[in-house]
Scaffold this motif. Structure first.
Motif, mmCIF file in Angstrom:
data_model
loop_
_atom_site.group_PDB
_atom_site.id
_atom_site.type_symbol
_atom_site.label_atom_id
_atom_site.label_comp_id
_atom_site.label_asym_id
_atom_site.label_seq_id
_atom_site.Cartn_x
_atom_site.Cartn_y
_atom_site.Cartn_z
ATOM 1 N N SER A 131 147.251 32.902 92.679
ATOM 2 C CA SER A 131 147.947 32.552 91.438
ATOM 3 C C SER A 131 147.718 31.085 91.073
ATOM 4 C CB SER A 131 149.455 32.783 91.577
ATOM 5 O OG SER A 131 149.733 34.125 91.892
ATOM 6 N N GLU A 132 147.733 30.813 89.768
ATOM 7 C CA GLU A 132 147.702 29.453 89.253
ATOM 8 C C GLU A 132 149.019 29.207 88.526
ATOM 9 O OE1 GLU A 132 144.235 29.224 86.792
ATOM 10 O OE2 GLU A 132 142.877 28.999 88.507
ATOM 11 N N HIS A 133 149.756 28.212 88.969
ATOM 12 C CA HIS A 133 151.068 27.899 88.385
ATOM 13 C C HIS A 133 150.934 26.676 87.476
ATOM 14 C CE1 HIS A 133 153.496 30.627 91.004
ATOM 15 N NE2 HIS A 133 152.430 30.489 91.777
ATOM 16 N N TYR A 134 151.352 26.841 86.219
ATOM 17 C CA TYR A 134 151.251 25.760 85.239
ATOM 18 C C TYR A 134 152.646 25.273 84.836
ATOM 19 C CZ TYR A 134 146.351 27.086 84.795
ATOM 20 O OH TYR A 134 145.031 27.356 85.060
ATOM 21 N N PHE A 135 152.741 23.965 84.610
ATOM 22 C CA PHE A 135 154.009 23.335 84.240
ATOM 23 C C PHE A 135 153.781 22.382 83.077
ATOM 24 C CE2 PHE A 135 154.097 24.421 88.692
ATOM 25 C CZ PHE A 135 155.354 24.988 88.882
ATOM 26 N N THR A 136 154.740 22.355 82.160
ATOM 27 C CA THR A 136 154.691 21.441 81.020
ATOM 28 C C THR A 136 155.841 20.445 81.130
ATOM 29 O OG1 THR A 136 153.713 23.133 79.589
ATOM 30 C CG2 THR A 136 154.765 21.249 78.507
ATOM 31 N N VAL A 137 155.543 19.168 80.929
ATOM 32 C CA VAL A 137 156.557 18.118 80.961
ATOM 33 C C VAL A 137 156.498 17.374 79.631
ATOM 34 C CG1 VAL A 137 157.384 16.029 82.104
ATOM 35 C CG2 VAL A 137 156.360 17.867 83.467
ATOM 36 N N THR A 138 157.606 17.358 78.915
ATOM 37 C CA THR A 138 157.676 16.632 77.649
ATOM 38 C C THR A 138 158.666 15.476 77.783
ATOM 39 O OG1 THR A 138 159.381 18.141 76.826
ATOM 40 C CG2 THR A 138 157.101 18.642 76.255
ATOM 41 N N ILE A 139 158.331 14.360 77.166
ATOM 42 C CA ILE A 139 159.163 13.161 77.236
ATOM 43 C C ILE A 139 159.707 12.867 75.834
ATOM 44 C CG2 ILE A 139 159.283 10.768 77.974
ATOM 45 C CD1 ILE A 139 158.478 12.768 80.177
ATOM 46 N N THR A 140 161.017 12.829 75.732
ATOM 47 C CA THR A 140 161.665 12.553 74.462
ATOM 48 C C THR A 140 162.720 11.465 74.653
ATOM 49 O OG1 THR A 140 163.260 14.335 74.854
ATOM 50 C CG2 THR A 140 161.281 14.881 73.559
ATOM 51 N N GLN A 153 155.526 27.702 83.334
ATOM 52 C CA GLN A 153 154.933 28.780 82.548
ATOM 53 C C GLN A 153 155.269 30.150 83.128
ATOM 54 O OE1 GLN A 153 150.556 29.745 82.565
ATOM 55 N NE2 GLN A 153 150.651 28.832 80.525
ATOM 56 N N THR A 154 155.337 30.251 84.447
ATOM 57 C CA THR A 154 155.548 31.560 85.080
ATOM 58 C C THR A 154 156.977 32.049 84.935
ATOM 59 O OG1 THR A 154 155.877 30.403 87.179
ATOM 60 C CG2 THR A 154 153.697 31.339 86.768
ATOM 61 N N THR A 155 157.951 31.135 84.910
ATOM 62 C CA THR A 155 159.357 31.539 84.856
ATOM 63 C C THR A 155 160.025 31.190 83.536
ATOM 64 O OG1 THR A 155 160.038 29.461 85.905
ATOM 65 C CG2 THR A 155 159.619 31.342 87.353
ATOM 66 N N GLY A 156 159.412 30.295 82.754
ATOM 67 C CA GLY A 156 159.962 29.938 81.465
ATOM 68 C C GLY A 156 161.186 29.051 81.538
ATOM 69 N N ASP A 157 161.474 28.486 82.708
ATOM 70 C CA ASP A 157 162.642 27.616 82.849
ATOM 71 C C ASP A 157 162.217 26.250 83.369
ATOM 72 O OD1 ASP A 157 162.064 28.021 85.512
ATOM 73 O OD2 ASP A 157 163.714 29.426 85.854
ATOM 74 N N GLY A 158 163.196 25.460 83.795
ATOM 75 C CA GLY A 158 162.906 24.114 84.262
ATOM 76 C C GLY A 158 162.522 24.037 85.725
ATOM 77 N N ASN A 159 162.166 25.168 86.311
ATOM 78 C CA ASN A 159 161.785 25.208 87.721
ATOM 79 C C ASN A 159 160.515 24.397 87.964
ATOM 80 O OD1 ASN A 159 161.514 26.258 90.454
ATOM 81 N ND2 ASN A 159 159.856 27.491 89.620
ATOM 82 N N THR A 160 160.473 23.670 89.082
ATOM 83 C CA THR A 160 159.273 22.899 89.431
ATOM 84 C C THR A 160 158.704 23.352 90.773
ATOM 85 O OG1 THR A 160 160.665 21.177 90.427
ATOM 86 C CG2 THR A 160 159.968 20.865 88.132
ATOM 87 N N LEU A 161 159.065 24.578 91.193
ATOM 88 C CA LEU A 161 158.608 25.119 92.468
ATOM 89 C C LEU A 161 157.597 26.233 92.221
ATOM 90 C CD1 LEU A 161 158.878 25.376 95.588
ATOM 91 C CD2 LEU A 161 160.719 27.030 95.159
ATOM 92 N N ALA A 162 156.409 26.091 92.784
ATOM 93 C CA ALA A 162 155.378 27.128 92.693
ATOM 94 C C ALA A 162 155.433 27.977 93.961
ATOM 95 C CB ALA A 162 154.003 26.492 92.537
ATOM 96 N N LYS A 163 155.681 29.282 93.799
ATOM 97 C CA LYS A 163 155.826 30.170 94.952
ATOM 98 C C LYS A 163 154.550 30.975 95.175
ATOM 99 C CE LYS A 163 160.850 30.709 94.612
ATOM 100 N NZ LYS A 163 161.975 31.673 94.530
#
Length: 281
Positions: A131-140, A153-163
């Motif tokens: 699997s490839e786990h992708y994460f998006t971080v936005t700064i506001t 991307q995989t869970t659609g939440d603020g999780n930062t853990l790739a399982k």
């Protein structure tokens, strides 16, 4: 500022209180390995965090957005069935407000011989997680404070853990004994019999068809070979089978070449309860 304006009504000193809003933020990504049917060895699996140009991993990272000059690789350092590693913390400042950053976590050092369809490596009988786990971080900014928003991307939440989950699979060896009048027979060396595999808790009917077969060449009075590999844990029945894949059960008569013989299975059923090889004779 709690009191940005002040009116001097006397010569007494007046106070102005100023509180700075949060100017920095950070995120720490982690990778977790679950190892089914086995016990993790120290530094057995590797994980890599990298920065990518888009949510799907494509494109280049703009120079002004680079937070990871090079990919970071980590190994788990303890034994057990589940282990987690943390990557280095990534920091953001006021200069990053309005920007979006993308990151990817994968397992690395995967054997090159894995099957592209099953992801099983014949060298270690492990089914790997590719699997490839992708994460998006936005700064506001909110009320002058820096806000870091993380989306997996995989869970659609603020999780930062790739399982990741790897599974160690089992195998069955088969021992063929050839006995003629109480002794081994050299006449049958070089002949081949077909072994069939029947998964399930119940003994297969006589007209059942083997899920898988193995051609076992008789090399001596006793021949032992690993016939079936990369099996899920569970119960299997193993029989010699005829040309249609039907089981030849104990007491039945069949032939090896020109030689007629009677089949006897000592242990036709076997239950795989671990990844170790089980033997059927």
């Amino acid at each position: 500022e709690d009191t940005p304006n002040v009116t001097l009504t006397s010569a007494a000193a007046e106070n102005v209180e100023i509180t700075n809003a949060r100017e920095e933020g950070s995120v720490t990504f982690s990778a977790q390995k679950t190892y089914t049917n086995g016990n993790l060895k120290d530094k057995q699996f590797y994980f890599e965090l990298s920065q990518v140009g888009a949510a799907d991993g494509t494109g280049e990272v703009p120079a002004e957005n680079v937070k990871l000059a090079a990919a970071e690789e980590k190994q788990h350092k303890e034994e057990g069935t589940v282990q987690t590693v943390d990557f280095s913390t990534i920091n953001f400042t006021q200069a990053d407000i309005g920007k979006t950053f993308y990151f990817k976590i994968v397992e690395t050092h995967i054997p090159t011989d894995i099957d592209p369809a099953t992801h099983i490596s014949p060298s270690d009988h492990i089914r790997y997680d590719v699997s490839e786990h992708y994460f998006t971080v936005t700064i506001t900014s909110e009320n002058g404070a820096l806000v870091v928003t993380k989306t997996a991307q995989t869970t659609g939440d603020g999780n930062t853990l790739a399982k990741f989950g790897n599974k160690l699979l089992g195998s069955i060896t088969v021992t063929k004994n050839v006995v003629v009048n109480g002794e081994g027979s050299d006449e049958l060396i070089g002949e081949t019999i077909t072994i069939g595999l029947f998964p399930g808790d119940e003994e297969p009917d006589n007209d059942a068809v083997a899920d898988d077969t193995y051609e076992l060449e008789i090399k001596d009075a006793t021949t032992t070979e690993t016939a079936f590999e990369n099996l899920e844990l569970g119960t299997y029945y193993v029989y010699e089978v005829d040309e249609n894949g039907h089981p030849i059960k104990s007491g039945a008569t069949t032939a090896i070449g020109e030689h007629v013989y009677t089949v006897s299975e000592d242990t036709p059923n076997v239950t795989l309860t671990s990844a170790a090889a089980e033997n059927v004779e």
